[in-house]
Design a protein around this motif. Sequence first.
Motif, PDB file in Angstrom:
ATOM      1  N   ILE A  99      80.072  66.768  27.075  1.00 29.72           N
ATOM      2  CA  ILE A  99      81.047  67.721  26.521  1.00 29.72           C
ATOM      3  C   ILE A  99      81.576  67.156  25.204  1.00 29.72           C
ATOM      4  CG2 ILE A  99      83.303  68.785  26.869  1.00 29.72           C
ATOM      5  CD1 ILE A  99      82.581  68.781  29.872  1.00 29.72           C
ATOM      6  N   VAL A 100      81.550  67.971  24.169  1.00 29.11           N
ATOM      7  CA  VAL A 100      81.954  67.503  22.839  1.00 29.11           C
ATOM      8  C   VAL A 100      83.466  67.308  22.808  1.00 29.11           C
ATOM      9  CG1 VAL A 100      81.939  68.053  20.408  1.00 29.11           C
ATOM     10  CG2 VAL A 100      80.031  68.746  21.838  1.00 29.11           C
ATOM     11  N   SER A 101      83.891  66.079  22.502  1.00 32.89           N
ATOM     12  CA  SER A 101      85.320  65.774  22.614  1.00 32.89           C
ATOM     13  C   SER A 101      85.983  65.449  21.281  1.00 32.89           C
ATOM     14  CB  SER A 101      85.507  64.588  23.559  1.00 32.89           C
ATOM     15  OG  SER A 101      84.819  63.481  23.036  1.00 32.89           O
ATOM     16  N   LYS A 102      85.242  65.516  20.186  1.00 39.88           N
ATOM     17  CA  LYS A 102      85.823  65.181  18.879  1.00 39.88           C
ATOM     18  C   LYS A 102      85.291  66.142  17.838  1.00 39.88           C
ATOM     19  CE  LYS A 102      85.911  60.199  19.284  1.00 39.88           C
ATOM     20  NZ  LYS A 102      85.144  59.024  18.906  1.00 39.88           N
ATOM     21  N   THR A 103      86.157  66.476  16.864  1.00 37.25           N
ATOM     22  CA  THR A 103      85.627  67.223  15.734  1.00 37.25           C
ATOM     23  C   THR A 103      85.220  66.251  14.650  1.00 37.25           C
ATOM     24  OG1 THR A 103      87.860  67.411  14.890  1.00 37.25           O
ATOM     25  CG2 THR A 103      86.999  69.318  16.050  1.00 37.25           C
ATOM     26  N   GLY A 104      84.384  66.705  13.742  1.00 38.17           N
ATOM     27  CA  GLY A 104      83.985  65.839  12.629  1.00 38.17           C
ATOM     28  C   GLY A 104      82.507  65.933  12.360  1.00 38.17           C
ATOM     29  N   ASN A 105      82.081  65.135  11.395  1.00 34.09           N
ATOM     30  CA  ASN A 105      80.662  65.111  11.042  1.00 34.09           C
ATOM     31  C   ASN A 105      80.041  63.860  11.628  1.00 34.09           C
ATOM     32  OD1 ASN A 105      81.096  67.370   9.483  1.00 34.09           O
ATOM     33  ND2 ASN A 105      81.657  66.136   7.706  1.00 34.09           N
ATOM     34  N   PHE A 106      79.012  64.057  12.418  1.00 31.36           N
ATOM     35  CA  PHE A 106      78.336  62.914  13.014  1.00 31.36           C
ATOM     36  C   PHE A 106      76.873  62.967  12.625  1.00 31.36           C
ATOM     37  CE2 PHE A 106      81.922  64.146  15.593  1.00 31.36           C
ATOM     38  CZ  PHE A 106      82.594  62.955  15.729  1.00 31.36           C
ATOM     39  N   GLU A 107      76.168  61.938  13.058  1.00 29.12           N
ATOM     40  CA  GLU A 107      74.751  61.891  12.755  1.00 29.12           C
ATOM     41  C   GLU A 107      74.019  61.675  14.066  1.00 29.12           C
ATOM     42  OE1 GLU A 107      73.529  58.715  10.125  1.00 29.12           O
ATOM     43  OE2 GLU A 107      72.941  60.219   8.663  1.00 29.12           O
ATOM     44  N   TYR A 108      73.001  62.483  14.322  1.00 32.17           N
ATOM     45  CA  TYR A 108      72.183  62.149  15.497  1.00 32.17           C
ATOM     46  C   TYR A 108      71.016  61.321  15.011  1.00 32.17           C
ATOM     47  CZ  TYR A 108      69.211  66.183  14.224  1.00 32.17           C
ATOM     48  OH  TYR A 108      68.401  67.053  13.569  1.00 32.17           O
ATOM     49  N   ILE A 109      70.670  60.328  15.803  1.00 28.11           N
ATOM     50  CA  ILE A 109      69.617  59.409  15.364  1.00 28.11           C
ATOM     51  C   ILE A 109      68.721  59.045  16.533  1.00 28.11           C
ATOM     52  CG2 ILE A 109      71.023  58.322  13.568  1.00 28.11           C
ATOM     53  CD1 ILE A 109      71.415  55.972  15.539  1.00 28.11           C
ATOM     54  N   ASP A 150      64.215  57.803  21.290  1.00 27.23           N
ATOM     55  CA  ASP A 150      65.338  58.289  22.092  1.00 27.23           C
ATOM     56  C   ASP A 150      66.258  59.127  21.209  1.00 27.23           C
ATOM     57  OD1 ASP A 150      66.848  56.554  20.601  1.00 27.23           O
ATOM     58  OD2 ASP A 150      67.772  55.545  22.299  1.00 27.23           O
ATOM     59  N   PHE A 151      67.425  59.539  21.747  1.00 29.50           N
ATOM     60  CA  PHE A 151      68.345  60.404  21.005  1.00 29.50           C
ATOM     61  C   PHE A 151      69.757  59.933  21.282  1.00 29.50           C
ATOM     62  CE2 PHE A 151      71.229  63.969  20.641  1.00 29.50           C
ATOM     63  CZ  PHE A 151      70.799  64.615  19.489  1.00 29.50           C
ATOM     64  N   ALA A 152      70.542  59.744  20.210  1.00 30.62           N
ATOM     65  CA  ALA A 152      71.924  59.300  20.388  1.00 30.62           C
ATOM     66  C   ALA A 152      72.778  59.858  19.266  1.00 30.62           C
ATOM     67  CB  ALA A 152      72.000  57.774  20.383  1.00 30.62           C
ATOM     68  N   ILE A 153      74.078  60.037  19.535  1.00 29.46           N
ATOM     69  CA  ILE A 153      75.032  60.443  18.493  1.00 29.46           C
ATOM     70  C   ILE A 153      76.139  59.401  18.457  1.00 29.46           C
ATOM     71  CG2 ILE A 153      76.420  62.321  17.565  1.00 29.46           C
ATOM     72  CD1 ILE A 153      74.972  64.193  19.448  1.00 29.46           C
ATOM     73  N   PRO A 154      75.950  58.364  17.622  1.00 28.12           N
ATOM     74  CA  PRO A 154      76.962  57.307  17.605  1.00 28.12           C
ATOM     75  C   PRO A 154      78.312  57.856  17.167  1.00 28.12           C
ATOM     76  CG  PRO A 154      75.040  56.725  16.254  1.00 28.12           C
ATOM     77  CD  PRO A 154      74.879  58.148  16.663  1.00 28.12           C
ATOM     78  N   GLY A 155      79.360  57.402  17.822  1.00 25.87           N
ATOM     79  CA  GLY A 155      80.714  57.819  17.454  1.00 25.87           C
ATOM     80  C   GLY A 155      81.166  59.046  18.219  1.00 25.87           C
ATOM     81  N   LEU A 156      80.222  59.802  18.796  1.00 30.53           N
ATOM     82  CA  LEU A 156      80.612  61.013  19.522  1.00 30.53           C
ATOM     83  C   LEU A 156      80.374  60.845  21.018  1.00 30.53           C
ATOM     84  CD1 LEU A 156      81.607  63.914  19.396  1.00 30.53           C
ATOM     85  CD2 LEU A 156      79.258  64.643  19.153  1.00 30.53           C
ATOM     86  N   SER A 157      79.194  60.374  21.374  1.00 33.08           N
ATOM     87  CA  SER A 157      78.877  60.236  22.783  1.00 33.08           C
ATOM     88  C   SER A 157      78.372  58.823  23.039  1.00 33.08           C
ATOM     89  CB  SER A 157      77.806  61.261  23.173  1.00 33.08           C
ATOM     90  OG  SER A 157      77.223  60.883  24.397  1.00 33.08           O
ATOM     91  N   GLU A 158      78.895  58.228  24.094  1.00 31.82           N
ATOM     92  CA  GLU A 158      78.478  56.869  24.442  1.00 31.82           C
ATOM     93  C   GLU A 158      77.055  56.881  25.014  1.00 31.82           C
ATOM     94  OE1 GLU A 158      81.212  53.974  25.304  1.00 31.82           O
ATOM     95  OE2 GLU A 158      81.731  54.904  23.387  1.00 31.82           O
ATOM     96  N   GLU A 159      76.711  58.013  25.618  1.00 30.47           N
ATOM     97  CA  GLU A 159      75.443  58.035  26.342  1.00 30.47           C
ATOM     98  C   GLU A 159      74.272  58.357  25.416  1.00 30.47           C
ATOM     99  OE1 GLU A 159      75.770  60.492  29.942  1.00 30.47           O
ATOM    100  OE2 GLU A 159      77.919  60.020  29.787  1.00 30.47           O
ATOM    101  N   LYS A 160      73.088  57.921  25.856  1.00 25.67           N
ATOM    102  CA  LYS A 160      71.856  58.239  25.129  1.00 25.67           C
ATOM    103  C   LYS A 160      70.878  58.848  26.126  1.00 25.67           C
ATOM    104  CE  LYS A 160      72.289  54.023  22.406  1.00 25.67           C
ATOM    105  NZ  LYS A 160      71.615  52.777  22.049  1.00 25.67           N
ATOM    106  N   THR A 161      69.752  59.334  25.611  1.00 26.91           N
ATOM    107  CA  THR A 161      68.762  59.885  26.536  1.00 26.91           C
ATOM    108  C   THR A 161      68.040  58.788  27.296  1.00 26.91           C
ATOM    109  OG1 THR A 161      67.187  59.832  24.745  1.00 26.91           O
ATOM    110  CG2 THR A 161      68.255  61.939  25.173  1.00 26.91           C
ATOM    111  N   LYS A 175      72.143  65.717  10.761  1.00 29.55           N
ATOM    112  CA  LYS A 175      73.597  65.909  10.838  1.00 29.55           C
ATOM    113  C   LYS A 175      73.973  66.651  12.115  1.00 29.55           C
ATOM    114  CE  LYS A 175      75.057  65.187   6.271  1.00 29.55           C
ATOM    115  NZ  LYS A 175      73.903  65.146   5.341  1.00 29.55           N
ATOM    116  N   PHE A 176      75.073  66.228  12.713  1.00 29.93           N
ATOM    117  CA  PHE A 176      75.607  66.869  13.913  1.00 29.93           C
ATOM    118  C   PHE A 176      77.070  67.172  13.629  1.00 29.93           C
ATOM    119  CE2 PHE A 176      77.232  67.327  18.157  1.00 29.93           C
ATOM    120  CZ  PHE A 176      76.174  67.829  18.878  1.00 29.93           C
ATOM    121  N   ILE A 177      77.375  68.453  13.435  1.00 28.28           N
ATOM    122  CA  ILE A 177      78.714  68.833  12.985  1.00 28.28           C
ATOM    123  C   ILE A 177      79.481  69.500  14.117  1.00 28.28           C
ATOM    124  CG2 ILE A 177      80.005  70.245  11.328  1.00 28.28           C
ATOM    125  CD1 ILE A 177      77.523  69.959   9.501  1.00 28.28           C
ATOM    126  N   VAL A 178      80.686  68.995  14.384  1.00 18.31           N
ATOM    127  CA  VAL A 178      81.534  69.607  15.408  1.00 18.31           C
ATOM    128  C   VAL A 178      82.720  70.267  14.719  1.00 18.31           C
ATOM    129  CG1 VAL A 178      82.815  69.244  17.515  1.00 18.31           C
ATOM    130  CG2 VAL A 178      80.911  67.732  16.965  1.00 18.31           C
TER     131      VAL A 178
END
Lengths: 195, 455
Positions: A163-173, A138-149, A187-190
């Motif tokens: 919709i991207v609601s935060k700036t910062g460095n995140f990780e998609y996993i 599956d695909f998720a970005i913890p800390g940025l989006s609550e939802e997953k695929t 890495k997922f960078i906003v």
Amino acid sequence: MDKGVYLASVLFLLLGIIGIWFSYFSGLSETLSEMGGISILVLILGIMILPIGLLKGGRPTSKELIPIGLTLLLALALIGNPMIFFNKEPVIDETGRTITIHLVSEEWAFNKTNPTIKVQLGDRVHIILFNNGTVPHDFAIPGLSEEKTGIISPQATGELEFIVSKTGNFEYICSIPGHAELGMRGKFIVESPQE
Amino acid sequence: MEKKGLSRRLLNRLADIYDWLLNRLERTILMGIRFVLPKKILSPHGFLGMLTFVTFIILGITGALLMFYYKPSLTSAYESVRLINEDIAFGMIIRNIHYHASNAMIFLAIYHMFYQFFAGRYKIRNEVIWITGVILGVLTIIEAYTGYDLIMNERAVLAINIGASLTSSIPVAGQFLASILIGSGFSDILIHYYAFHVFIIPLIMLLLITIHFPRNLILDMPMIAIISGAIIIVGGITPVSLGTKFDPNIPPGITVPEWYLTGLYAFIRTGIDKFIAGVLLPTLLVIIFLIIPFIDRGPKLSWAERPFATGLGIAGLGQIIITTVWGFYINPDPTLDLAERLMIDPFLFYGALAIITAAAFGFTYGYHIWVLPKRKNYSEKSKSNIKQWNLKIEGKRLLLSIIGLLGAQFIIDIMGLQMYMSGHADKAMIWIGASLIIFAIILHIMRSGIEDDKG
């Protein structure tokens, strides 16, 4: 024995409790949570010396608390007010862009190299994930989006839109236990929109 | 008979060796210091310095153990800390204790200083002890600062950048000092900080401690066990994190420094000149503390009768709280630019500091002028009014409570072991700490039992 032990313990209990509230429960700012460790230490120290103050030290009268008590209350008010009242609910300006990202999951990477994804605050991100592996992913970005695929079986496709609601460095996993550790992370960078 | 004679002779021999050793130790500096093991509960305020020193020893031991695996180089520092955290046996626990003991040491040092300040202890011929103490406090913070930079995560790099830019902002000597601190570039930083952290600063601190120590040292074992227990419990509740690895290719996320430097960070973020905010103001604070024994020269010791010093102390306390908490706060609004989010409104910030200073002096002098005179017999009355509850545990109950506590300690230790075995080293620490605190209670019950027996 001096009465200061009781005074110090009450002070530490208050500072500890208020510090823990600021760190974990106030929701004022994420970085405030870094204050948690020292607040808990102060609270525990307060609990430990309270019996000594109560049993052996004697208690200060209320009038003796005037200088220090009032000053510290004022100090807390002076910190709390700007943070609470000037804290506006952020309004995210949508950029109007939709960014579609095609990903292919395999064992154990996304698109073989886990490419770094850069988007801007307010972008609508549309992830289309095709699972080319032999086990579910599956695909998720913890800390940025609550939802997953949601879990995608092999040779199936899943989607995620937000919709991207935060700036910062995140990780998609891949959030299936163990998969991120095996390498399915990137890495997922906003960034904030340039003016 | 033969056997008894042998053991008697052996005991005599041992006593002879002990006497011999004691006689020779008479010639050393050790016998100049009197260690007092208190026989009843004492106010911890009397030996906060000793507690600070105990955390210094804990830091020395855990730090020495960490040195076995830490690699001070730009490329492998973070990975070596990760190795300590994840793979080395007990590595997580040792690092956790090292980190939280550093917090505890700074906190206890500040607590120690403020108690001595309000109690007027810097008078009565203690000026040299006071001054070395203030310098030791500053060194403790610098020591902690060089320590958490060694991890080379985003937080460390933020602190290194601030430290380097503050040092080079000093007029005239700045560039020279910066070259001592950080060397010729990024690759020198870690080895320089490492040398400062593990050798140079601790050595200077030890030398100063020998001057700072008074002749009587109170070793209160239960309180030492409680402090160690508290450090370990906090380590269990909020285990120290690795942080995000610093990567020069991506912009760093938002981080704040450790709690003893957020005050400084808040000053820097108000946007006034870096040299004034980051170097001049903190130096001014240290100088005020250094010279206070020479300003407040009256014979009075009690805080209530020294309004100026008390006002100054309370103002300092309020300012420390305001700047420290504010330093942690970064505007969470993600729509703003990073520089805008970091900015602290200087009018609000300095306004708050001015208000708190005025209020501290106002309340103190108000108390001194209006409240204190009405309480003429204040000191005699309050002394006789101290309620002292005596919880006497005697005879059989003493034995039973000790057995009960030992049983509880045994169960808690088993729980901790079970936690550790199931891979939760951090949660196991909560139980180990609780066990230490029960140990403190047992020690106290035993010493008061022994005292009661004598009396």
